[in-house]
Design a protein around this motif. Structure first.
Motif, PDB file in Angstrom:
ATOM      1  N   HIS A  25       0.852  -1.190   0.000  1.00  0.00           N
ATOM      2  CA  HIS A  25       0.000   0.000   0.000  1.00  0.00           C
ATOM      3  C   HIS A  25       0.887   1.239   0.000  1.00  0.00           C
ATOM      4  O   HIS A  25       1.525   1.559   0.999  1.00  0.00           O
ATOM      5  N   ARG A  26       0.963   1.910  -1.151  1.00  0.00           N
ATOM      6  CA  ARG A  26       1.783   3.116  -1.242  1.00  0.00           C
ATOM      7  C   ARG A  26       1.006   4.297  -0.683  1.00  0.00           C
ATOM      8  O   ARG A  26      -0.017   4.709  -1.241  1.00  0.00           O
ATOM      9  N   ARG A  27       1.485   4.814   0.400  1.00  0.00           N
ATOM     10  CA  ARG A  27       0.801   5.923   1.065  1.00  0.00           C
ATOM     11  C   ARG A  27       1.028   7.220   0.293  1.00  0.00           C
ATOM     12  O   ARG A  27       2.141   7.552  -0.090  1.00  0.00           O
ATOM     13  N   GLN A  28      -0.047   7.962   0.080  1.00  0.00           N
ATOM     14  CA  GLN A  28       0.009   9.205  -0.683  1.00  0.00           C
ATOM     15  C   GLN A  28      -0.124  10.412   0.249  1.00  0.00           C
ATOM     16  O   GLN A  28      -0.616  10.295   1.371  1.00  0.00           O
ATOM     17  N   MET A  29       0.305  11.565  -0.253  1.00  0.00           N
ATOM     18  CA  MET A  29       0.109  12.807   0.490  1.00  0.00           C
ATOM     19  C   MET A  29      -1.304  13.302   0.253  1.00  0.00           C
ATOM     20  O   MET A  29      -1.792  13.344  -0.881  1.00  0.00           O
ATOM     21  N   ARG A  30      -1.991  13.663   1.340  1.00  0.00           N
ATOM     22  CA  ARG A  30      -3.351  14.175   1.265  1.00  0.00           C
ATOM     23  C   ARG A  30      -3.347  15.679   1.500  1.00  0.00           C
ATOM     24  O   ARG A  30      -2.549  16.182   2.297  1.00  0.00           O
ATOM     25  N   PRO A  31      -4.252  16.423   0.835  1.00  0.00           N
ATOM     26  CA  PRO A  31      -4.329  17.866   1.102  1.00  0.00           C
ATOM     27  C   PRO A  31      -4.673  18.131   2.554  1.00  0.00           C
ATOM     28  O   PRO A  31      -5.497  17.433   3.151  1.00  0.00           O
ATOM     29  N   GLY A  32      -4.037  19.156   3.142  1.00  0.00           N
ATOM     30  CA  GLY A  32      -4.341  19.538   4.511  1.00  0.00           C
ATOM     31  C   GLY A  32      -5.524  20.476   4.567  1.00  0.00           C
ATOM     32  O   GLY A  32      -6.220  20.704   3.567  1.00  0.00           O
TER      33      GLY A  32
END
Length: 525
Positions: A25-32
Motif C-alpha cells: 500500500h503506497r501511502r500518498q500525500m493528502r491535502p491539509g
C-alpha cells in the motif's frame, strides 16, 4: 510502543498466506486543511518544509511481543532495508526518529541520501532520539540534549527516572529565506497506567524549549508521546492549558519544590483538594488535527493489544518572519485499517515498525490581514473614487509625487510617535489623508486612523506605509520599463516602415511594377 496486555490476541492469527499475496500500500500525500495555490511554483518550493516523525522500533524490543509477524520480517537487515527505502521514498527535509538504534551505521547510510543528523541515546545507549536534516537546505546552529530524568530534581511524589530523552536542534535555512527555528524530538514514558509521568515530562520539555528559544523561535515538536488525543498531554500542548482536575492527573499528589517557569506557584500543591491550571505560552497546532475532517488519525500504532494514535507533529504557526505564518498543506495518509488487519497488525512484511511514519508538508505563507494594513486597502481602491467610479490612470510623474507624499507622511508619523510617545494624529495628518483621498484616489478610513494606538502605529501603520512606498517604486520601475519598451517597439516599427519604403524605391522593385513599354522607354528592359 504501548504493550501491556493481550486482550486482542485471541482475535489475531498469523496470515502468512495472505502476506505473500498482499499488495504494497503506497501511502500518498493528502491535502491539509489549508489549500495554497500560487503562480510562483519555484518560490513556493523554496518556502515549503516537509517533516517526518517515526518511531522506528528498536530491535531490542522485538521478542515475543509481535508473535503474529513472520520472523523473516523481524530480521534487522530486512527491517532496515524497508525503513531505508521508506525514508528515501518520503524524501523529507527533516526526519525525527524515536527508538533509533545502530546509530553509526544508519547515520552513514542516511548521509548518502544527503542528510546530517544528531542523536541523543537513552541511558542504555542502545536506542534514542535522532534528528536528521537535508544538508542542502539547512545547517544547525545549536544542539541540546534533554534528559527527562531531571524532572526528579524539580518534582517529587513519583518515580520520574524512566530514562526518556528529548533532542532539540536549532536550524537555519542556508538560503536565508526562513528564520532560525527549533526542531524538537522526544519519546515519552510508555506505560498507560502512568499518564501523570508523561504529563510532567511534557511540561519539563516545554520549559526547556522556552528557555532555549527564549520565546522567540518558532518550533516544530515531533515524537512518540505515548498519549492519545483525549489525554492530558495532548490537551496541554494544543490548548495551552489543562485543569488539575483532569482525570489523567488525579493518581497522586505532588509536592513542587520550585516555582513553575510560567509564573504559577505550585508550592506544596495537592491536586486532590485544590484546583490548579497548568499553562504554557506556546500556540501549538497538530499537523493532523483535521485528518479526513475527523480530528487526529484513527491510529499511528497498531499491535496485537493496542490500536490508537500516539505520534504527532506539532508546530507553532507564528514567528516565521515578518507577517509570515507556517501552514500545513498536506499530510502523508494513514493506510486503511482493513489493510493493516490483513496482516493482523504492525509490523508486517511491508511495514518495519509497529508505528506508522507521519509526514507533513508546510508552507511559509504571508499573513493577509486587511484590518491591519490600511495602506493596502487604500491601494486596492486606487483607481476608484468614493462613489466607486473609475479615476484616470496615473502617469509615472503622478505616481512619483504620490510616493514622495507617502515618504513625508511616514516621517511625520514616526516623528509624532517618537516625540509624543503616543498617537494622537494632528489635524495636519488628517488633512493630508483627506487630501490624498481626494487627489489621488486613496480610500483611507479616517475614523479608524484616529483611533489607532501608538503600538499599532509602530507595528502596522509605519511598516505598511514603507511597504506601499516600495510597491510604488516597483510600479514606477515597471511603468518606466513599459514606456521604454513601447518606445523601442515604436522605433522598431518606424525603422521597419523606413526599410520598406527604401525597398519600394529600389530599381528592382520599380522594374517589376512598371509596364513593359515604360521599361523600354526608361532603358530598364
Amino acid at each position: 510502543m504501548i504493550c501491556s496486555s493481550s486482550q486482542r490476541k485471541g482475535n489475531l492469527k498469523k496470515t502468512s498466506k495472505f502476506e505473500h499475496n498482499a499488495p504494497f500500500h503506497r501511502r500518498q500525500m493528502r491535502p491539509g486543511s489549508t489549500v495554497v495555490s500560487s503562480d510562483h511554483p519555484q518560490r513556493d518550493k523554496e518556502n515549503r518544509l516537509s517533516v517526518v516523525t517515526y518511531n522506528t522500533l528498536a530491535q531490542k524490543y522485538i521478542r515475543n511481543t509481535f508473535w503474529y509477524c513472520d520472523k523473516r520480517y523481524l530480521d534487522p537487515k530486512y527491517r532496515w532495508k524497508k525503513l531505508y527505502n521508506e525514508i528515501k521514498r518520503m524524501d523529507a527535509d527533516i526526519l525525527c526518529f524515536q527508538e533509533f538504534d545502530e546509530w553509526q551505521e544508519k547515520r552513514r547510510a542516511l548521509k548518502d541520501l544527503g542528510y546530517h543528523g544528531e542523536y541523543n541515546p537513552r541511558d542504555e545507549k542502545v536506542e534514542g532520539c535522532a534528528i536528521f536534516w537535508k544538508m542542502s537546505r539547512f545547517q544547525s546552529t545549536s544542539v541540546h540534549t534533554i534528559d527527562l530524568n531531571d524532572i526528579s530534581k524539580i518534582v517529587t511524589g513519583l518515580d520520574y527516572v524512566r530514562d526518556n530523552v528529548a533532542l532539540i536542534v536549532q536550524l537555519t535555512d542556508v538560503s536565508g529565506r526562513l528564520p532560525p527555528f527549533l526542531v524538537v524530538n522526544t519519546h515519552l514514558f510508555w506505560n498507560p497506567l502512568w499518564p501523570e509521568i508523561k504529563f510532567q515530562q511534557t511540561k519539563f520539555l516545554l520549559q526547556n524549549i522556552e528557555k532555549i528559544g527564549q520565546g522567540q523561535c518558532p518550533v516544530i515538536l515531533c515524537g512518540d508521546f505515548n498519549s492519545t488525543p483525549i489525554g492530558a498531554v495532548y490537551k496541554f500542548i494544543v490548548d495551552g492549558a489543562v485543569d488539575g482536575s483532569h482525570p489523567h492527573l488525579q493518581k497522586e499528589a505532588y509536592n513542587y519544590r520550585k516555582e513553575d517557569v510560567h509564573g504559577i506557584d505550585f508550592q506544596n500543591v495537592n491536586r486532590k483538594n485544590q484546583e490548579v491550571v497548568h499553562t504554557h505560552d506556546f500556540k501549538f497546532r497538530s499537523a493532523y488535527e483535521d485528518y479526513e475532517g475527523k480530528g487526529e488519525p484513527p491510529f499511528t500504532n497498531f499491535t496485537g493489544d493496542f490500536k490508537g494514535t500516539l505520534d504527532y507533529i506539532f508546530y507553532t504557526e507564528g514567528g516565521w518572519g515578518s507577517n509570515k505564518n507556517l501552514k500545513c498543506v498536506s499530510q502523508l495518509e494513514v493506510p486503511p485499517e482493513e489493510w493493516v488487519q490483513g496482516f493482523s497488525a504492525l509490523p508486517n512484511m511491508h511495514q518495519p515498525s509497529d508505528h506508522l511514519a507521519l509526514m507533513a508538508t508546510f508552507i511559509i505563507e504571508e499573513i493577509r490581514d486587511e484590518s491591519r494594513d490600511v495602506v493596502s486597502q487604500a491601494f486596492s481602491k486606487l483607481e476608484l473614487n468614493s462613489e466607486g467610479q473609475k479615476l484616470k490612470t496615473f502617469t509615472v510623474e503622478e505616481m512619483t509625487v504620490r510616493r514622495q507624499t507617502l515618504r513625508e507622511m511616514l516621517e511625520t508619523c514616526r516623528d509624532h510617535v517618537v516625540r509624543n510617545k503616543t498617537w494622537s494624529p494632528s489635524a495636519m495628518i488628517i488633512d493630508e489623508l483627506r487630501d490624498m483621498n481626494r487627489s489621488y484616489g486613496y480610500y483611507f478610513p479616517i475614523e479608524e486612523v484616529q483611533r489607532y494606538s501608538s503600538e499599532h502605529v509602530i507595528s502596522h501603520w509605519i511598516p505598511s506605509i514603507n511597504s506601499a512606498i516600495r510597491d510604488l517604486g516597483s510600479k514606477i520601475k515597471n511603468l518606466n520599463r513599459g514606456e521604454r519598451r513601447k518606445e523601442e517597439e515604436s522605433e522598431a516599427i518606424q525603422e521597419e516602415k523606413r526599410e520598406d519604403a527604401r525597398e519600394e524605391m529600389s530599381p528592382e522593385v520599380v522594374s517589376h511594377r512598371l509596364p513593359m513599354h515604360l521599361l523600354a522607354h526608361e532603358g530598364l528592359e
